[in-house]
Design an enzyme around this catalytic site. Structure first.
Site, short mmCIF file in Angstrom:
data_model
loop_
_atom_site.label_atom_id
_atom_site.label_comp_id
_atom_site.label_asym_id
_atom_site.label_seq_id
_atom_site.Cartn_x
_atom_site.Cartn_y
_atom_site.Cartn_z
CG HIS A 66 -132.52 -44.82 -74.78
ND1 HIS A 66 -132.76 -43.54 -74.35
CD2 HIS A 66 -131.58 -45.34 -73.93
CE1 HIS A 66 -131.98 -43.27 -73.30
NE2 HIS A 66 -131.27 -44.34 -73.03
CG HIS A 185 -126.93 -39.73 -67.42
ND1 HIS A 185 -126.91 -40.51 -68.54
CD2 HIS A 185 -125.73 -39.11 -67.39
CE1 HIS A 185 -125.74 -40.37 -69.16
NE2 HIS A 185 -125.01 -39.51 -68.47
CG ASN A 285 -122.49 -40.87 -71.36
OD1 ASN A 285 -121.66 -41.03 -70.48
ND2 ASN A 285 -123.16 -39.75 -71.52
CG ASP A 312 -128.27 -47.01 -71.57
OD1 ASP A 312 -129.16 -46.41 -72.21
OD2 ASP A 312 -127.17 -46.50 -71.28
#
Lengths: 438, 308
Positions: A66, A185, A285, A312
């Protein structure tokens, strides 16, 4: 992407690196490629890098990053994220689509791609959203993103599950036209809603935190491998976190279903008991899981059931984490320590070789993402895109020493073994001696 | 002891000390002039991130009767929605020089987090689905006044245990005091992992209220959170009452000496019949009264700095 012209002023001789456990090898780098290997003498104009005792791997590829740009440049930019990636030994990262605006059009994808090119530190390959605005209702312009300059091949609504089975089926069918893959996801929202933030079990019961049961992941994994079988498409499971998911993926692979999977460094090492102090640094998450899940993930990575390690990497500004645990942002940093974590958890205890590390952190991710010029074994005529690692270096992580704009580092204060010493992207050093080379 | 964040923070001696002091405070409550000078010059803030008339008023009265300067700050709603982090909010309040922060928050763990950011003593006045230690103290106080030493006494806690902060604190405090605890609820309203938890902590879990009732010394009925009924935790209110309500019929099987507690607010006719709420064994209003005394005691123990 592999055709980019990179200015490589020097001829580089990397002397004495251990190339994938094959023993000491010299690598001669020129014009972005490895032009010779073996036991070499240094050409008169060559810059010589002493790599004695270092392991050389193809440059690492992260399937799950990200970068927050556009939209949250206070947490990370493509430039700072690229710096963190280079420092972590990466030469390519796949940038998730949950930016603001979402990467759900060709124009948005090209913007991310262009900014990555401008940074020049790693290849930034955008991931396209599966659905418009990540809303889970209508397909995004998958084909236009695939045809764009960014050549998008991976699509994901990461952060959200594509939970509508029919929509997921359509997405899987549609991306076949350009050999795309849907990265799921896996989170059934009726079993683990947006409030769910702690592995459901005794600890969530004691702490009074909304539970995130493993079965909420497993039912989606099971459904999606069946959809992949039905459609004949490729599905990729992002951040697998439970032993049950591993069982399903193992079964699916045995059936010949085109499923691939990734595990994060934090799910390989950290366990749910870290939540006892309600420290939002450890809020992620899917959530951290108990030791038995962690052990199943390690085993699955070692035996190839899980194909790749993906970070992630989720940078967050301090103020987005300084809330009550249930209200703080999900996510933790990952790029800079990923290799060290894999080294500490898998290589040091003898569960994986460096050759296997090259597979799970470079060649398989590149293959899954359809990335040219990455993940290629280091040999004569291959791209000079590589990472040098000191396998014995031990260090204590300090979150203040980071290339990222954010500090939500779960490894802060932890001792890790195995450290990236230098990174080369098509012959150009992007990181060396603790510094990113702009 | 600087903070009171969890019932687990309290040793048996500390608990008994707080309860004994509370008895003295309770006596003061009966006087015409209720003021004590113990916290004169101290400032206490009630920082409530969710509504609570009962607990907030109880803490406010407790602070005032101890002569503290009490400020109520309503921080209702999420600090996220206001754009300010929880840390910034409490640092701002802390910078005003308060000695004690009484925190009610809709998110579990918030008081613990706050205690790591501020210098003031922090009292957990209820956090999410986690804990409510002063409620457990006032429950223990009330039961002890009626039943004597709680060691060996059997307490059943019945109802929506999953969403109850009261049950978690009570479980720990009652165990500290040596009571035997049985939790009763439908499986859907039991906290996650409760059976493993029970095995390690030595309390019992059952779905059978009728088998439990004749054996108890104290029965604590918890509120069914009506707003959660849509979650499918049980089929209908009627079915819940039949299975887990303290009905008029069930009241007959409760031992004569047993007491009936409820932290309130009550759903009469759902988890507790009106007859049960109002009869002689009910100590529900005693609990409210004890709440002020217990909170005076807690404030005294945390903030009086050893002064008598």
């Amino acid at each position: 992407m592999g055709d980019n012209v990179i200015d490589t002023p020097n001829v580089l001789l990397i002397r004495g690196a251990d190339v994938l456990g094959e023993g000491r090898t010299d690598l001669l780098l020129q014009e972005g490629r490895i032009v010779d290997s073996g036991s070499l003498g240094a050409p008169p104009d060559a810059e010589v890098i002493d790599a004695d005792g270092l392991v050389a791997l193809p440059g690492l590829v992260d399937l799950h990053t990200h970068l927050r740009e556009p939209g949250r440049e206070d947490a990370e930019t493509i430039r700072t994220g690229s710096s963190a990636a280079a420092a972590g030994g990466f030469t390519a990262v796949l940038a998730m689509a949950n930016t603001s605006p979402v990467t759900d059009t060709a124009e948005a994808a090209e913007r991310v791609w262009d900014l990555g090119q401008a940074s020049g530190l790693v290849d930034v390959q955008p991931i396209g959203a599966v659905t418009k605005g990540l809303a889970g209702e209508e397909l995004a312009e998958l084909g236009l993103m695939a045809r764009s300059r960014a050549s998008v091949r991976v699509f994901s609504d990461d952060g959200k599950c594509v939970h509508d089975a029919r929509l997921m089926r359509r997405a899987l069918e549609y991306v076949k036209a350009f050999d795309g893959v849907v990265s799921q996801h896996a989170q059934e929202p009726r079993l683990a809603d947006g409030q769910a933030c702690c592995h459901e079990g005794e600890l969530s019961g004691r702490l009074g935190l909304p539970g995130w049961p493993g079965v909420a992941e497993e039912v989606i994994v099971a459904r999606d491998v069946m959809l992949a079988r039905h459609t004949g498409s490729r599905v990729h499971i992002a951040h697998v976190s439970t032993a049950g998911s591993v069982e399903v993926i193992r079964w699916a692979k045995a059936q010949g279903i085109a499923v691939t999977a990734e595990v994060t460094p934090h799910h390989l090492l950290l366990t749910t008991d870290l939540l006892t102090g309600y420290d939002p640094t450890f809020k992620v998450n899917p959530p951290l899981r108990p030791e038995e899940d962690v052990e199943a993930l390690r085993e699955a990575l070692a035996d190839g059931t899980i194909d790749a390690v993906a970070t992630d990497h989720a940078p967050h500004a301090r103020h987005d984490k300084e809330h009550a645990f249930a209200e703080a942002a999900f996510g933790m940093l990952g790029l800079e320590q990923a290799l060290s974590v894999v080294s500490t958890v898998m290589v040091e205890p003898g569960r994986m070789t460096w050759s296997q590390v090259a597979q799970v952190m470079s060649s398989r991710p590149a293959e899954i993402a359809g990335l040219d010029g990455h993940g290629i074994a280091l040999a004569k005529d291959s791209p000079a895109t590589l990472t040098l690692i000191d396998p014995t270096a031990t260090y204590v992580v300090n979150r203040e020493h980071s290339q990222s704009l954010s500090r939500n580092n779960p490894w802060h204060g932890r001792e890790l073994t195995g450290r990236v010493q230098a990174t080369f992207l098509r012959g150009r050093q992007t990181f060396t001696q603790g510094k990113v080379l702009a | 002891m600087k903070h009171l964040l969890s019932a687990a923070d309290l040793s048996r001696d500390e608990t008994l000390s707080i309860l004994d002091t509370a008895r003295q405070m309770h006596e003061i409550q009966q006087r015409d002039v209720k003021k004590l000078p113990a916290l004169r010059g101290r400032t206490v803030v009630n920082l409530f991130f969710e509504d609570s008339t009962r607990t907030r008023s109880s803490f406010e009265i407790a602070g005032k009767w101890l002569s503290a300067d009490v400020i109520n700050v309503s921080a209702k709603g999420s600090s996220v929605s206001k754009g300010e982090s929880l840390r910034d909010t409490v640092l701002t309040v802390g910078a005003m020089g308060v000695d004690g922060m009484i925190i009610r928050h809709h998110a579990s763990g918030a008081p613990l987090q706050v205690s790591q950011w501020v210098d003031a003593s922090v009292i957990n006045a209820g956090d999410g689905m986690h804990e409510h230690p002063t409620q457990a103290l006032l429950d223990a106080y009330t039961m002890r006044e009626r039943l004597g030493d709680l060691a060996g006494k059997h307490v059943a806690i019945v109802g929506d245990l999953t969403h109850s902060r009261v049950v978690r604190s009570n479980l720990m405090l009652l165990r500290t005091l040596g009571a035997q605890v049985t939790l009763v609820a439908p499986p859907t309203l039991m906290p996650s992992g409760i059976t493993t938890w029970a095995g390690s902590d030595g309390f019992a879990v059952t779905y059978d209220l009728d088998a439990t009732l004749p054996q108890v010394d104290a029965l604590m009925m918890l509120r069914v959170q009506r707003e959660r009924m849509s979650g499918g935790f049980f089929p209908t209110p009627r079915e819940y009452t039949v299975g887990f309500g303290l009905t008029r019929d069930r009241l007959r099987t409760l031992p004569d000496h047993a007491v009936i507690c409820h932290p309130g607010p009550m759903n009469r006719g759902l988890e507790i019949a009106a007859d049960a709420a109002d009869e002689g064994r009910s100590v529900i209003l005693d609990q409210v009264s004890a709440g002020v005394a217990v909170r005076m005691s807690v404030l005294y123990h945390l903030l009086a700095g050893g002064e008598s």
